[in-house]
Scaffold this active site. Structure first.
Site, PDB file in Angstrom:
ATOM      1  N   PHE A   1      60.817   3.089  80.525  1.00  0.00           N
ATOM      2  CA  PHE A   1      61.149   1.714  80.905  1.00  0.00           C
ATOM      3  C   PHE A   1      60.533   0.755  79.887  1.00  0.00           C
ATOM      4  O   PHE A   1      59.650  -0.038  80.213  1.00  0.00           O
ATOM      5  CB  PHE A   1      60.572   1.484  82.316  1.00  0.00           C
TER       6      PHE A   1
ATOM      7  N   GLY B   1      61.076  11.510  86.392  1.00  0.00           N
ATOM      8  CA  GLY B   1      59.800  12.179  86.664  1.00  0.00           C
ATOM      9  C   GLY B   1      58.668  11.667  85.796  1.00  0.00           C
ATOM     10  O   GLY B   1      58.788  11.660  84.568  1.00  0.00           O
TER      11      GLY B   1
ATOM     12  N   GLY C   1      54.508  12.294  85.581  1.00  0.00           N
ATOM     13  CA  GLY C   1      53.236  12.836  86.049  1.00  0.00           C
ATOM     14  C   GLY C   1      53.313  14.118  86.855  1.00  0.00           C
ATOM     15  O   GLY C   1      52.281  14.613  87.318  1.00  0.00           O
TER      16      GLY C   1
ATOM     17  N   CYS D   1      50.465  18.205  83.064  1.00  0.00           N
ATOM     18  CA  CYS D   1      50.384  16.755  82.890  1.00  0.00           C
ATOM     19  C   CYS D   1      49.263  16.142  83.732  1.00  0.00           C
ATOM     20  O   CYS D   1      49.158  16.427  84.928  1.00  0.00           O
ATOM     21  CB  CYS D   1      51.735  16.157  83.298  1.00  0.00           C
TER      22      CYS D   1
ATOM     23  N   GLY E   1      59.357  23.271  81.745  1.00  0.00           N
ATOM     24  CA  GLY E   1      58.421  23.634  80.692  1.00  0.00           C
ATOM     25  C   GLY E   1      57.726  24.931  81.034  1.00  0.00           C
ATOM     26  O   GLY E   1      57.943  25.976  80.416  1.00  0.00           O
ATOM     27  N   ARG E   2      56.901  24.891  82.075  1.00  0.00           N
ATOM     28  CA  ARG E   2      56.114  26.055  82.492  1.00  0.00           C
ATOM     29  C   ARG E   2      57.000  27.275  82.700  1.00  0.00           C
ATOM     30  O   ARG E   2      56.681  28.383  82.285  1.00  0.00           O
ATOM     31  CB  ARG E   2      55.391  25.717  83.804  1.00  0.00           C
TER      32      ARG E   2
ATOM     33  N   TYR F   1      50.330  27.726  76.964  1.00  0.00           N
ATOM     34  CA  TYR F   1      51.222  26.610  77.309  1.00  0.00           C
ATOM     35  C   TYR F   1      50.410  25.320  77.290  1.00  0.00           C
ATOM     36  O   TYR F   1      49.406  25.211  77.999  1.00  0.00           O
ATOM     37  CB  TYR F   1      51.818  26.850  78.708  1.00  0.00           C
ATOM     38  N   TRP F   2      50.785  24.383  76.461  1.00  0.00           N
ATOM     39  CA  TRP F   2      50.036  23.125  76.392  1.00  0.00           C
ATOM     40  C   TRP F   2      50.978  21.925  76.461  1.00  0.00           C
ATOM     41  O   TRP F   2      52.137  21.997  76.070  1.00  0.00           O
ATOM     42  CB  TRP F   2      49.176  23.054  75.122  1.00  0.00           C
TER      43      TRP F   2
ATOM     44  N   ARG G   1      54.737  10.350  71.767  1.00  0.00           N
ATOM     45  CA  ARG G   1      55.277  10.392  73.113  1.00  0.00           C
ATOM     46  C   ARG G   1      54.508   9.465  74.055  1.00  0.00           C
ATOM     47  O   ARG G   1      54.971   9.101  75.114  1.00  0.00           O
ATOM     48  CB  ARG G   1      55.195  11.831  73.637  1.00  0.00           C
TER      49      ARG G   1
HETATM   50  P1  RVP Z   1      56.616  21.628  83.907  1.00  0.00           P
HETATM   51  O1  RVP Z   1      57.970  22.245  83.926  1.00  0.00           O
HETATM   52  O2  RVP Z   1      56.094  21.326  85.290  1.00  0.00           O
HETATM   53  O3  RVP Z   1      55.637  22.397  83.090  1.00  0.00           O
HETATM   54  O4  RVP Z   1      56.797  20.185  83.232  1.00  0.00           O
HETATM   55  C1  RVP Z   1      57.340  19.986  81.968  1.00  0.00           C
HETATM   56  C2  RVP Z   1      57.442  18.502  81.712  1.00  0.00           C
HETATM   57  O5  RVP Z   1      56.143  17.898  81.690  1.00  0.00           O
HETATM   58  C3  RVP Z   1      58.042  18.113  80.376  1.00  0.00           C
HETATM   59  O6  RVP Z   1      59.432  18.195  80.335  1.00  0.00           O
HETATM   60  C4  RVP Z   1      57.533  16.694  80.193  1.00  0.00           C
HETATM   61  O7  RVP Z   1      58.313  15.740  80.872  1.00  0.00           O
HETATM   62  C5  RVP Z   1      56.173  16.746  80.864  1.00  0.00           C
HETATM   63  N1  RVP Z   1      55.069  16.849  79.906  1.00  0.00           N
HETATM   64  C6  RVP Z   1      55.040  17.457  78.690  1.00  0.00           C
HETATM   65  N2  RVP Z   1      53.821  17.301  78.176  1.00  0.00           N
HETATM   66  C7  RVP Z   1      53.146  16.592  79.070  1.00  0.00           C
HETATM   67  C8  RVP Z   1      51.771  16.135  78.961  1.00  0.00           C
HETATM   68  O8  RVP Z   1      51.053  16.523  78.060  1.00  0.00           O
HETATM   69  N3  RVP Z   1      51.344  15.278  79.869  1.00  0.00           N
HETATM   70  N4  RVP Z   1      53.922  16.335  80.139  1.00  0.00           N
END
Ligand code: RVP
Length: 502
Positions: A266, A312, A314, A319, A381-382, A405-406, A418
């Site tokens: 936003f 989404g 947080g 995150c 991601g995860r 995974y970071w 970002r």
């Molecule tokens: P998850 O699938 O729950 O691991 O979440 C992946 C999402 O988390 C990414 O698509 C992105 O929007 C967000 N992300 C990525 N890096 C970070 C961070 O370092 N805070 N957050």
């Protein structure tokens, strides 16, 4: 005074779907998971669809070319991460585009004057044993011959021998002319007992190769996501700082869809970036934006021209934005609010903007819930980081296999583009993501097959054969914490302590 909403924001775990009537035709075989990913006018079809509603996160630890290929072959789409140089991101896109199940642009090419030694070096580099021999050594030069491992014996041939002395020359090759269909090419391959078929222009210039192996694999992957040229499809992340250089390079390399990768969409930065992409390419390059969690954020990006919108803040597993900055919204509520805003926008403008639920998805049932609540696809991601194909190391940790995974907002990713936490030195002042391990889970295809089978089963239970029908029909109920306990195995002694929900 600050506005305080009179509702609590909630997560997927706090909801259940209530079954709908399902007739006999409503079975998993009849369910389609195909879903739109870019905006389209009511009554028309989206110009870009994916065959399963799964996309991989724009992250260093998740989406490189290897994962992108594996996911596209199952029907989903990866967004190659942008926290790398333009050149290396472009190279990853190229690798995905070059990997074709049908006609492959030859990536191993030499001239007749080159030597056996160069053949061996190239083989080592690309891992491919078929080398096209063209007049100028390019992938589209005049074809003069072909070398496969059947053409030489390393133990018998001097490494300095010119290729012209042992290649199979053009006149002995079976070739096909440009425009041939994949199934015609396959017939020629079978009739002539070939392993590959060079496809040439009328003038004899090489267009590409059709490989026997690829054709077979394509048949085994009916959902494979390909573009009009039969290349696998791939997305790419961009940022709001170097987009004027990055976007042209990615488009040139063949990226099918772009997305602005940011924790908060936003902003004026995203507006400017979207306008630039839309105006510069006359609307012909598709670009998603995000992330947002409410109607205002959605409207802002929709009006700016976003082709899809990510929802989404947080909720990502790695995150810590909510802890660090105190911003965000429970993922299920965010999806519901933004879906409502999207439907209102459709009523008013006649344009449908697909939504992507991004972050916080832990179990397969969360994916079904995200779709039921109005998302058209999810970003993970995860989930993908756990597979063989993700870019990170597999390690033994406390006796079990894990993968690294970071977060993109962690010091390890140093993805300050970002986030807004940039210090005077250009580095990050504080982290919004953590560095972690996730349990290793094997191959992508096996896991995705199981996940999509579960999503289909949920849809069947809700009497739906398509995602849009599912969104229309879904009935959801909130659950108390006591009923969450009731939902898992309880009051029994489990034989197998491994979690079975993932
Ligand atoms: P998850 O699938 O729950 O691991 O979440 C992946 C999402 O988390 C990414 O698509 C992105 O929007 C967000 N992300 C990525 N890096 C970070 C961070 O370092 N805070 N957050």
């Amino acid at each position: 005074m600050a506005k305080i909403y009179d509702f609590e924001s909630r997560t997927f775990d706090e909801y259940l779907l209530v079954p709908n009537y399902a007739d006999k035709e409503c079975s998993s075989e009849n369910v389609s998971l195909r879903t739109p990913i870019v905006r389209y006018k009511k009554g028309e079809e989206s110009p870009v669809n994916i065959n399963i509603p799964l996309t991989s996160a724009v992250m260093q630890a998740v989406s490189d070319d290897t994962l992108a290929i594996a996911l596209a072959r199952q029907g989903g789409l990866s967004f190659i991460y942008s926290s790398q140089s333009i050149e290396s991101q472009v190279e990853m896109i190229r690798k995905v585009k070059r990997f074709k199940s049908g006609l492959v642009v030859s990536d191993s090419n030499l001239t007749p004057q080159d030597t056996l030694e160069e053949i061996l070096e190239l083989k080592e580099k690309t891992g491919h044993s078929t080398v096209a021999i063209t007049e100028d050594g390019s992938s589209n030069g005049k074809l003069l011959g072909l070398v496969t491992s059947r053409d030489y014996r390393v133990s018998r041939l001097d490494p300095n021998t010119p290729i012209s002395e042992f290649m199979t020359p053009r006149e002995k090759l079976v070739t096909a002319e440009e425009g041939i269909s994949l199934s015609e090419a396959n017939d020629i391959i079978w009739d002539n007992k070939l392993n590959q078929l060079p496809v040439l222009t009328k003038d004899g210039n090489l267009v590409g190769m059709v490989f026997r192996k690829d054709y077979r694999e394509h048949k085994e992957n009916p959902l494979e996501l390909t573009d009009a040229n039969k290349s696998l499809m791939v997305g790419a992340g961009i940022n709001t700082r170097d987009y004027k250089e990055r976007v042209p390079a990615l488009v040139e390399a063949g990226a099918d869809v772009l997305v602005i990768d940011s924790s908060n969409g936003f902003t004026e930065w995203q507006y400017e970036t979207l306008r630039w992409v839309k105006e510069h390419y006359d609307g012909k390059v598709y670009c998603g934006a995000g992330n947002v969690v409410d109607e205002e954020g959605f409207r802002f990006l929709a009006d700016a021209g976003a082709d899809f919108i990510k929802v989404g803040i947080g909720g990502g597993s790695i995150c810590i934005t909510r802890e660090q900055k105190g911003i965000g919204m429970g993922q299920a509520t965010a999806v519901q609010i933004v879906s409502e805003a999207r439907d209102k926008y459709l009523e008013e403008t006649g344009e449908y903007i697909p939504l992507c639920s991004d972050g916080g998805i832990v179990y397969d049932n969360h994916m079904a819930l995200a779709l039921a609540m109005g998302s058209d696809f999810v970003m993970l991601g995860r989930y993908f980081a756990r597979f063989d194909e993700s870019p990170t190391r597999r390690m033994l940790y406390n006796g079990t296999y894990v993968k690294e995974y970071w977060g993109e907002g962690s010091n390890r990713a140093r993805n300050w583009q970002r986030y807004d936490a940039v210090g005077k030195s250009g580095g990050m002042v504080f982290e919004e993501g953590v560095d972690s391990y996730v349990p290793y889970a094997g191959s992508l295809s096996v896991n995705v097959e199981q996940t999509t089978a579960k999503i289909k089963a949920t849809m069947v239970a809700c009497g739906s054969r398509t995602i849009s029908e599912f969104q229309d029909k879904a009935r959801l109920v909130r659950v108390s914490s006591a009923s969450i306990t009731e939902g898992g195995a309880h009051d029994v002694i489990r034989k197998n302590t491994e979690a079975t929900r993932a």
